[in-house]
Write a protein that holds these residues in place. Structure first.
Motif, PDB file in Angstrom:
ATOM      1  N   HIS A   2      -0.248  -2.551   4.925  1.00  0.00           N
ATOM      2  CA  HIS A   2      -1.487  -3.139   4.440  1.00  0.00           C
ATOM      3  C   HIS A   2      -2.536  -3.094   5.545  1.00  0.00           C
ATOM      4  O   HIS A   2      -2.218  -3.120   6.733  1.00  0.00           O
ATOM      5  CB  HIS A   2      -1.247  -4.595   4.037  1.00  0.00           C
ATOM      6  CG  HIS A   2      -0.135  -4.771   3.050  1.00  0.00           C
ATOM      7  ND1 HIS A   2      -0.246  -4.413   1.738  1.00  0.00           N
ATOM      8  CD2 HIS A   2       1.118  -5.262   3.202  1.00  0.00           C
ATOM      9  CE1 HIS A   2       0.897  -4.686   1.117  1.00  0.00           C
ATOM     10  NE2 HIS A   2       1.734  -5.192   1.978  1.00  0.00           N
ATOM     11  N   ALA A  35       8.342 -11.443   3.965  1.00  0.00           N
ATOM     12  CA  ALA A  35       8.186  -9.987   3.942  1.00  0.00           C
ATOM     13  C   ALA A  35       6.723  -9.616   4.177  1.00  0.00           C
ATOM     14  O   ALA A  35       5.808 -10.372   3.845  1.00  0.00           O
ATOM     15  CB  ALA A  35       8.655  -9.431   2.601  1.00  0.00           C
ATOM     16  N   MET A  36       6.503  -8.434   4.730  1.00  0.00           N
ATOM     17  CA  MET A  36       5.148  -7.957   4.972  1.00  0.00           C
ATOM     18  C   MET A  36       4.333  -7.911   3.679  1.00  0.00           C
ATOM     19  O   MET A  36       3.129  -8.172   3.686  1.00  0.00           O
ATOM     20  CB  MET A  36       5.209  -6.570   5.615  1.00  0.00           C
ATOM     21  CG  MET A  36       3.901  -6.081   6.192  1.00  0.00           C
ATOM     22  SD  MET A  36       3.391  -7.048   7.622  1.00  0.00           S
ATOM     23  CE  MET A  36       1.760  -6.348   7.922  1.00  0.00           C
ATOM     24  N   ASP A  37       4.982  -7.629   2.567  1.00  0.00           N
ATOM     25  CA  ASP A  37       4.277  -7.569   1.278  1.00  0.00           C
ATOM     26  C   ASP A  37       3.678  -8.918   0.880  1.00  0.00           C
ATOM     27  O   ASP A  37       2.740  -8.967   0.085  1.00  0.00           O
ATOM     28  CB  ASP A  37       5.227  -7.096   0.171  1.00  0.00           C
ATOM     29  CG  ASP A  37       5.527  -5.606   0.265  1.00  0.00           C
ATOM     30  OD1 ASP A  37       4.800  -4.898   0.989  1.00  0.00           O
ATOM     31  OD2 ASP A  37       6.490  -5.153  -0.385  1.00  0.00           O
ATOM     32  N   ASP A  38       4.234 -10.016   1.419  1.00  0.00           N
ATOM     33  CA  ASP A  38       3.727 -11.354   1.088  1.00  0.00           C
ATOM     34  C   ASP A  38       2.552 -11.774   1.965  1.00  0.00           C
ATOM     35  O   ASP A  38       1.885 -12.780   1.664  1.00  0.00           O
ATOM     36  CB  ASP A  38       4.841 -12.404   1.252  1.00  0.00           C
ATOM     37  CG  ASP A  38       5.959 -12.244   0.239  1.00  0.00           C
ATOM     38  OD1 ASP A  38       5.655 -11.864  -0.904  1.00  0.00           O
ATOM     39  OD2 ASP A  38       7.118 -12.495   0.598  1.00  0.00           O
ATOM     40  N   GLU A  41      -1.285 -12.088   0.492  1.00  0.00           N
ATOM     41  CA  GLU A  41      -1.470 -13.279  -0.339  1.00  0.00           C
ATOM     42  C   GLU A  41      -1.568 -14.533   0.518  1.00  0.00           C
ATOM     43  O   GLU A  41      -2.420 -15.407   0.285  1.00  0.00           O
ATOM     44  CB  GLU A  41      -0.302 -13.418  -1.325  1.00  0.00           C
ATOM     45  CG  GLU A  41      -0.371 -14.683  -2.175  1.00  0.00           C
ATOM     46  CD  GLU A  41       0.894 -14.918  -3.001  1.00  0.00           C
ATOM     47  OE1 GLU A  41       0.989 -16.009  -3.616  1.00  0.00           O
ATOM     48  OE2 GLU A  41       1.781 -14.038  -3.022  1.00  0.00           O
ATOM     49  N   ASN A 185       9.230  -4.772   8.427  1.00  0.00           N
ATOM     50  CA  ASN A 185       8.899  -5.424   7.158  1.00  0.00           C
ATOM     51  C   ASN A 185       8.982  -6.941   7.256  1.00  0.00           C
ATOM     52  O   ASN A 185       8.736  -7.647   6.293  1.00  0.00           O
ATOM     53  CB  ASN A 185       9.835  -4.934   6.032  1.00  0.00           C
ATOM     54  CG  ASN A 185       9.324  -5.342   4.661  1.00  0.00           C
ATOM     55  OD1 ASN A 185       8.131  -5.293   4.382  1.00  0.00           O
ATOM     56  ND2 ASN A 185      10.232  -5.781   3.795  1.00  0.00           N
TER      57      ASN A 185
END
Length: 253
Positions: A2, A35-38, A41, A185
């Motif tokens: 990201h 996690a990096m995906d969170d 947000e 991650n």
């Protein structure tokens, strides 16, 4: 990956001088792993709560640390065994600033006290003055030797009113003697407060996202990754499974 650096521009900046009012060298720490995906947000939820440390436009600086332990890994084992009193010893490099500090973290009765002294660089073999500084804090320790390097990039968020800091570490890697383990991650968050406040905004946000505190330090994660089979880990096994699941690796066993 990201574009976190772009997202960080939406935060209000705070200078090092302003942040110095929230040094928290004696504090309570609460850790989380996500996690990096969170992270996008979470940052969106935090941007109106915290200011971000800004050093001449740099909001995501690089940190490097050299950790020390004795040949019995006494510091690590104290963490693993849940001893009430325990220590970490490291030399930290604030890479872009070119600053080095020898730091000793002393945890006792749930509080962390950090003391540090300026150095000129990393010392794989500790100088007499560095050894004297450590001995003044860690009264009983074996001969210390460098055991691990780690690096990461850090976001530092500050609330000067509530007197708390939140560090967010990404791009973690651990290395020693030609071996490197990466956890790209994983995001390690650490809330630093004068007194623990379970009702604070950050803790409420983490609960709303279904995240619970994660009581395992970067030092322990790195040690277990680099010294597999040499360190006992039964007390950490569930946490290691969790962090490896987040990072997309097979469970540690």
């Amino acid at each position: 990956m990201h574009n976190i650096e772009v997202q960080l521009k939406s935060f209000k900046g705070i200078s090092l001088a302003e942040m110095d009012t929230v040094r928290l060298m004696d504090r309570v720490d609460t850790k989380f792993a996500i996690a990096m995906d969170d992270l996008p947000e979470l940052l969106e939820k935090l941007k109106d709560i915290y200011a971000i440390t800004d050093i001449d436009g740099l909001r995501l600086p690089t940190y490097e640390s050299m950790y020390f332990d004795d040949e019995k890994f006494s510091f690590f084992n104290a963490h693993h065994n849940g001893r009430e009193e325990r220590f970490k010893v490291r030399i930290r490099n604030y890479v872009e600033s070119g600053l080095f500090f020898l730091e000793v973290k002393h945890r006792q009765k749930g509080r962390v006290v950090k003391k540090r002294v300026r150095l000129q660089g990393f010392e794989k073999e500790l100088s007499p003055s560095s050894e004297a500084f450590i001995d003044s804090i860690v009264k009983e320790n074996g001969a210390l030797q460098a055991s691990m390097m780690n690096s990461y990039r850090r976001i530092t968020l500050v609330d000067v009113v509530r007197k708390e800091r939140l560090t967010i570490d990404i791009d973690l890697s651990f290395s020693w003697e030609g071996r490197t383990e990466r956890f790209q991650n994983i995001v390690i968050l650490e809330l630093k407060q004068k007194r623990f406040d379970r009702h604070g905004q950050f803790n409420q946000i983490m609960r709303s996202m279904g995240k619970r505190p994660y009581r395992l330090s970067k030092y322990c994660i790195g040690s277990l990754s680099l010294y597999k089979g040499k360190l006992k880990h039964n007390m950490f096994k569930e946490k290691l499974i969790q962090i490896n699941k987040i990072n997309g690796k097979a469970s540690y066993c």
